[in-house]
Design a protein around this motif. Sequence first.
Motif, mmCIF file in Angstrom:
data_model
loop_
_atom_site.group_PDB
_atom_site.id
_atom_site.type_symbol
_atom_site.label_atom_id
_atom_site.label_comp_id
_atom_site.label_asym_id
_atom_site.label_seq_id
_atom_site.Cartn_x
_atom_site.Cartn_y
_atom_site.Cartn_z
ATOM 1 N N HIS A 215 7.364 -0.316 3.497
ATOM 2 C CA HIS A 215 6.842 0.828 2.740
ATOM 3 C C HIS A 215 6.061 0.397 1.496
ATOM 4 O O HIS A 215 5.509 1.249 0.804
ATOM 5 C CB HIS A 215 7.994 1.742 2.302
ATOM 6 C CG HIS A 215 8.741 2.350 3.450
ATOM 7 N ND1 HIS A 215 8.190 3.326 4.261
ATOM 8 C CD2 HIS A 215 9.985 2.122 3.941
ATOM 9 C CE1 HIS A 215 9.072 3.676 5.186
ATOM 10 N NE2 HIS A 215 10.164 2.953 5.023
ATOM 11 N N VAL B 199 3.456 8.268 -5.505
ATOM 12 C CA VAL B 199 4.815 8.112 -4.958
ATOM 13 C C VAL B 199 5.707 7.358 -5.939
ATOM 14 O O VAL B 199 6.850 7.745 -6.191
ATOM 15 C CB VAL B 199 4.763 7.394 -3.584
ATOM 16 C CG1 VAL B 199 6.152 7.017 -3.105
ATOM 17 C CG2 VAL B 199 4.079 8.286 -2.551
ATOM 18 N N SER C 107 2.643 14.860 -1.734
ATOM 19 C CA SER C 107 3.436 13.619 -1.800
ATOM 20 C C SER C 107 4.893 13.909 -1.462
ATOM 21 O O SER C 107 5.534 13.130 -0.736
ATOM 22 C CB SER C 107 3.355 13.008 -3.205
ATOM 23 O OG SER C 107 2.027 12.758 -3.556
ATOM 24 N N MET D 157 7.077 12.100 1.367
ATOM 25 C CA MET D 157 8.247 11.320 0.928
ATOM 26 C C MET D 157 9.528 11.854 1.568
ATOM 27 O O MET D 157 10.438 11.089 1.892
ATOM 28 C CB MET D 157 8.365 11.384 -0.602
ATOM 29 C CG MET D 157 7.285 10.589 -1.315
ATOM 30 S SD MET D 157 7.194 11.004 -3.052
ATOM 31 C CE MET D 157 8.622 10.154 -3.672
ATOM 32 N N PHE E 201 12.566 9.245 1.610
ATOM 33 C CA PHE E 201 12.690 8.714 0.251
ATOM 34 C C PHE E 201 13.445 9.700 -0.655
ATOM 35 O O PHE E 201 14.128 9.300 -1.577
ATOM 36 C CB PHE E 201 11.328 8.469 -0.396
ATOM 37 C CG PHE E 201 10.480 7.419 0.265
ATOM 38 C CD1 PHE E 201 10.915 6.732 1.395
ATOM 39 C CD2 PHE E 201 9.232 7.080 -0.249
ATOM 40 C CE1 PHE E 201 10.134 5.772 1.997
ATOM 41 C CE2 PHE E 201 8.442 6.127 0.349
ATOM 42 C CZ PHE E 201 8.887 5.482 1.473
ATOM 43 N N GLY F 289 15.291 5.846 -0.811
ATOM 44 C CA GLY F 289 14.327 6.022 -1.907
ATOM 45 C C GLY F 289 14.657 5.144 -3.092
ATOM 46 O O GLY F 289 13.763 4.522 -3.690
#
Lengths: 279, 111
Positions: free
Chosen positions: B5, B12, B51, B55, B60, B86
């Motif tokens: 990632h 992010v 985002s 995510m 995340f 995350g």
Amino acid sequence: MKIQLSLWLYKRLLRLYPRSYRQEFGEPMTDTFADLCYEAQKLGTLMAFVGLWWQVMGDLAKSSLYEHIHLDMERNGMTKQAFFWWVVASTAGWVLGWSVGYPFDEPTLLPLGGILVSLLHVGVLQRWVFPAGWYKSALPLHLTGWLLAAIAMTIPSWGILSESALEGLTFLILFSACLITGFLQWLTFRPYLHKAKLWIIAPLIIFILSISLASSSNSFAVTNLANYISSGTLSWPTVHFTTFILFGILYGISTGGVLLMLTPNQKPSDWDIEELATP
Amino acid sequence: MVSQHLPLTPAVLHILLALADQKRHGYGIMKEVERQTDGQTQMGPGTLYGSIKRMRKAGFIEELDELSAPDLDSRKRRYYQLTDLGRRILQAETARLASLVRIAQVKAVVV
């Protein structure tokens, strides 16, 4: 008053986003925008609202476009890789058509290029876009469109028309071939795609590109430009070759763009229904 | 798993950092990002929720039940918090950036 008006306008502008995105995030986005409005109101100046809208408009334009592209790719549509190979296939098809058909001039060259491009496109569709392969039924119809154009384009060689009438006839034939091809493809794609009629746009774009590339039947605008830049030092085959590379790239980008709009709108196929039924 | 990632996009990274110490709603994330960058990064609602969508899909962050925000009005808002993945990604990314800063210091690019 300013907040009410801003919220009313913002909710309408949210329509720029894809429907599914709006359904999921429309409400929290409006809440967040309302919080930003309250913050601007506390500052008590008109400029605070102008500044807020300036930031929000840029954000809306950028993110809504991004969400549309992202959604297209998410829904088993065209990836960047597929789009790239689509353009490569278009260019390769036209250049191969030119290489083989060059001694025989346009009546052979254009349909041959069209047929080769169609065959290469099938490969790209099979590999990256629609593995189910239903689009293959469109291929014979696409080829029929180009063959009709090939037959029609032999008419000028009969020598029974004046030069200006020949020019007009050439454009008319090209226009008709594009329209017929688009119409036949629409008929094929209709059971599978929700917005299949968009495909009629693709050949028309190609026709417009053809006209813009050719200032007359025998003198390409790109050819003239290449000759002008090189002060006439380039040979005729070289500039003709360059013309077809450019034509192929434009053809690939325009048709690929239409396909990009079409792929998120696939109707459920038998395969999809079976998948859904599987526990 | 984590390294695939990396590197993270600025948006992010900022959102993960904003959620590192506590759960926040959308406006709270925007304000925290603004605070932690001294106002240099201002995220619009479109960029923020785009985002958040990606995510959340990548695992995340996670969405909590709608809660009222005591710092704002009585409307309930969606809160977000970091997942274990995350947090590990945030640790890996900050470690990566810290190592870059160390290299820059050795080369006297930064003091």
